[in-house]
Design an enzyme around this catalytic site. Sequence first.
Site, PDB file in Angstrom:
ATOM      1  N   ASP A 165      -8.030  -5.498  -0.207  1.00 12.68           N
ATOM      2  CA  ASP A 165      -8.470  -6.237  -1.387  1.00 12.68           C
ATOM      3  C   ASP A 165      -8.085  -7.704  -1.344  1.00 12.68           C
ATOM      4  O   ASP A 165      -8.610  -8.514  -2.103  1.00 12.68           O
ATOM      5  CB  ASP A 165      -7.883  -5.605  -2.657  1.00 12.68           C
ATOM      6  CG  ASP A 165      -8.474  -4.247  -2.895  1.00 12.68           C
ATOM      7  OD1 ASP A 165      -9.687  -4.109  -2.714  1.00 12.68           O
ATOM      8  OD2 ASP A 165      -7.723  -3.317  -3.229  1.00 12.68           O
ATOM      9  N   HIS A 204       0.855  -1.185   0.000  1.00 14.87           N
ATOM     10  CA  HIS A 204       0.000   0.000   0.000  1.00 14.87           C
ATOM     11  C   HIS A 204       0.888   1.231   0.000  1.00 14.87           C
ATOM     12  O   HIS A 204       1.941   1.233   0.637  1.00 14.87           O
ATOM     13  CB  HIS A 204      -0.906   0.010   1.240  1.00 14.87           C
ATOM     14  CG  HIS A 204      -2.044   0.955   1.111  1.00 14.87           C
ATOM     15  ND1 HIS A 204      -1.936   2.263   1.470  1.00 14.87           N
ATOM     16  CD2 HIS A 204      -3.292   0.777   0.610  1.00 14.87           C
ATOM     17  CE1 HIS A 204      -3.093   2.855   1.203  1.00 14.87           C
ATOM     18  NE2 HIS A 204      -3.929   1.979   0.680  1.00 14.87           N
TER      19      HIS A 204
HETATM   20  N1  ACO Z   1       4.422  -7.433  -4.815  1.00 14.21           N
HETATM   21  C1  ACO Z   1       5.768  -7.422  -4.942  1.00 14.21           C
HETATM   22  N2  ACO Z   1       6.542  -6.336  -4.721  1.00 14.21           N
HETATM   23  C2  ACO Z   1       5.916  -5.215  -4.369  1.00 14.21           C
HETATM   24  C3  ACO Z   1       4.519  -5.139  -4.210  1.00 14.21           C
HETATM   25  C4  ACO Z   1       3.772  -6.315  -4.446  1.00 14.21           C
HETATM   26  N3  ACO Z   1       2.439  -6.310  -4.328  1.00 14.21           N
HETATM   27  N4  ACO Z   1       4.176  -3.879  -3.857  1.00 14.21           N
HETATM   28  C5  ACO Z   1       5.307  -3.169  -3.789  1.00 14.21           C
HETATM   29  N5  ACO Z   1       6.363  -3.980  -4.089  1.00 14.21           N
HETATM   30  C6  ACO Z   1       7.784  -3.617  -4.069  1.00 14.21           C
HETATM   31  C7  ACO Z   1       8.157  -2.811  -5.290  1.00 14.21           C
HETATM   32  O1  ACO Z   1       8.556  -3.622  -6.366  1.00 14.21           O
HETATM   33  C8  ACO Z   1       9.277  -1.966  -4.742  1.00 14.21           C
HETATM   34  O2  ACO Z   1      10.431  -2.779  -4.653  1.00 14.21           O
HETATM   35  P1  ACO Z   1      11.903  -2.115  -4.879  1.00 14.21           P
HETATM   36  O3  ACO Z   1      12.066  -1.168  -3.718  1.00 14.21           O
HETATM   37  O4  ACO Z   1      12.827  -3.264  -4.879  1.00 14.21           O
HETATM   38  O5  ACO Z   1      11.831  -1.400  -6.208  1.00 14.21           O
HETATM   39  C9  ACO Z   1       8.834  -1.674  -3.303  1.00 14.21           C
HETATM   40  O6  ACO Z   1       7.992  -2.780  -2.933  1.00 14.21           O
HETATM   41  C10 ACO Z   1       8.065  -0.375  -3.188  1.00 14.21           C
HETATM   42  O7  ACO Z   1       7.009  -0.429  -4.139  1.00 14.21           O
HETATM   43  P2  ACO Z   1       6.341   0.827  -4.813  1.00 14.21           P
HETATM   44  O8  ACO Z   1       5.624   0.393  -6.060  1.00 14.21           O
HETATM   45  O9  ACO Z   1       7.315   1.955  -4.921  1.00 14.21           O
HETATM   46  O10 ACO Z   1       5.300   1.209  -3.715  1.00 14.21           O
HETATM   47  P3  ACO Z   1       4.056   2.073  -3.931  1.00 14.21           P
HETATM   48  O11 ACO Z   1       3.758   2.651  -2.625  1.00 14.21           O
HETATM   49  O12 ACO Z   1       4.207   2.999  -5.061  1.00 14.21           O
HETATM   50  O13 ACO Z   1       2.965   0.979  -4.386  1.00 14.21           O
HETATM   51  C11 ACO Z   1       1.037  -0.276  -4.635  1.00 14.21           C
HETATM   52  C12 ACO Z   1       1.780   0.751  -3.780  1.00 14.21           C
HETATM   53  C13 ACO Z   1       0.797   0.284  -6.042  1.00 14.21           C
HETATM   54  C14 ACO Z   1      -0.314  -0.533  -3.986  1.00 14.21           C
HETATM   55  C15 ACO Z   1       1.858  -1.587  -4.730  1.00 14.21           C
HETATM   56  O14 ACO Z   1       2.103  -2.085  -3.433  1.00 14.21           O
HETATM   57  C16 ACO Z   1       1.190  -2.650  -5.579  1.00 14.21           C
HETATM   58  O15 ACO Z   1       1.329  -2.650  -6.795  1.00 14.21           O
HETATM   59  N6  ACO Z   1       0.413  -3.596  -4.943  1.00 14.21           N
HETATM   60  C17 ACO Z   1      -0.322  -4.611  -5.679  1.00 14.21           C
HETATM   61  C18 ACO Z   1      -1.662  -4.051  -6.173  1.00 14.21           C
HETATM   62  C19 ACO Z   1      -2.661  -3.848  -5.055  1.00 14.21           C
HETATM   63  O16 ACO Z   1      -2.875  -4.705  -4.210  1.00 14.21           O
HETATM   64  N7  ACO Z   1      -3.305  -2.680  -5.073  1.00 14.21           N
HETATM   65  C20 ACO Z   1      -4.332  -2.324  -4.084  1.00 14.21           C
HETATM   66  C21 ACO Z   1      -3.846  -1.211  -3.221  1.00 14.21           C
HETATM   67  S1  ACO Z   1      -4.988  -0.861  -1.943  1.00 14.21           S
HETATM   68  C22 ACO Z   1      -6.241  -0.072  -2.695  1.00 14.21           C
HETATM   69  O17 ACO Z   1      -6.114   0.639  -3.647  1.00 14.21           O
HETATM   70  C23 ACO Z   1      -7.536  -0.299  -2.129  1.00 14.21           C
END
Ligand code: ACO
Length: 430
Positions: free
Chosen positions: A364, A307
């Site tokens: 979710d 998140h």
């Molecule tokens: N699986 C694997 N790795 C992940 C995930 C994941 N679900 N989420 C984040 N990471 C990793 C990224 O690859 C990144 O790794 P790095 O530092 O080696 O590059 C690190 O964690 C930080 O990730 P960011 O994408 O920069 O974090 P951000 O805060 O931008 O992303 C997000 C948040 C988009 C929700 C992300 O966690 C994601 O894509 N999750 C999966 C989709 C999801 O479940 N969305 C629902 C969100 S809740 C909602 O909207 C109700």
Amino acid sequence: MENPHDTIQLSCKGRCFDFPLVEGSEGEQAIDIKTLRARTGLITLDPGYANTGSCTSSITFMDGERGILRYRGIPIQELAQQASFKETAFLLIHGSLPTRDELTQFSEQLTDYSPVHENMRLFFQNFPPNAHPMGILSSMVNSLRSFYPEIANEDEEIKVTVTRLISKIRTLAAMSYKISMGYQVIYPRPDLSYCANFLHMMFDSTVRPYELKEEVVHALRVIWILHADHEQNCSTSAVRLVGSARVNLYAAISSGITALWGPLHGGANQAVIEMLEAIRKGGGDCRSFVERAKNPNDSFRLMGFGHRVYKTYDPRAVIMKEVCHKLLGALGRSDALLDIARELEATALEDEYFISRNLYPNIDFYTGIAFRAMGIPTNMFPVMFAIGRLPGWIAQWLESIRDPHWKLSRPRQIYTGPKETAYTPIDQRV
Ligand code: ACO
């Protein structure tokens, strides 16, 4: 809010500039840079706005480090336990919980406004059979503007429009399902709650009356309360940004629905189920999916994990996990996907990659399983999220239109393209 004694000093090109420090009611702080460009010629660069406060707001407080979420000061846990979805919607939109009379009036209006213009049915019939319900919903909400009069900025008319929208989104969602299945459209019963009525409109039919189960209604109520607002998330920011161009409420909400559709946001509930299905079909090997999610060369992510703001367990996921478990128990159902979800969660939570990045299951991760148990088709999961989020979008839109300093949202950029280049006539290009 602004303390004249607290400033942040920026030193730039040999000069010092003071900027006020702003403090919210929970002690969170921000640098007010409204005058930055005018005074220094600089802008800030913050892709994804992770460090940018786009507004002040008195609607929702969340603390991602401590896992706190409150609507108008009331903890989400208390609302999930005691409030109805209607009360929660009223609280977000009007700023306080409704009195008995206010709630009765609100309930009556929600029933009265529920039919949609007969001509809107033709729209549904003309979408291709495999059109995604979120695309249909955003189009239908946008088209409401053509069927219902323009909203004047009078408080009473806004109140009517807002209530009408909360009522009609439920009808539109249920109607899209009924029409897609070739079934007769069902309208709400005045004796039922908002959530029970939705289930009735989705699943009741003259051939097979739908038996409302308390546990299902309870689960839906909790899900919609937990989804009702989440401060400046992607879809809410879309509503505010699009709204800032002074479009009508329906258009602003339609853009919120479109933003919510994405798998990184509200579309994640559908994506979680598709991922769990893929794990099941592949023999239930959770570890291999966790390994894929960790691989920097693979774009796959664990859906329902991580998140932008929560860097601890999503407090909504804590509640949802229990609700989901109870729902399946009450329905006497087991779901292989729930077992896979539990195993996947355990595998990820003890993996160094997820621990070091503070990646926990989000709401979710569990709602999809609950929706499946209720019989909601998978591609309608994001629609379920949208119905729940609507009161929050409306509250945020209202807050912005009532802000006397409301400005057109217009971020800037740092240009990285070519410097001035002469036009090359077509026969001289290589
Ligand atoms: N699986 C694997 N790795 C992940 C995930 C994941 N679900 N989420 C984040 N990471 C990793 C990224 O690859 C990144 O790794 P790095 O530092 O080696 O590059 C690190 O964690 C930080 O990730 P960011 O994408 O920069 O974090 P951000 O805060 O931008 O992303 C997000 C948040 C988009 C929700 C992300 O966690 C994601 O894509 N999750 C999966 C989709 C999801 O479940 N969305 C629902 C969100 S809740 C909602 O909207 C109700």
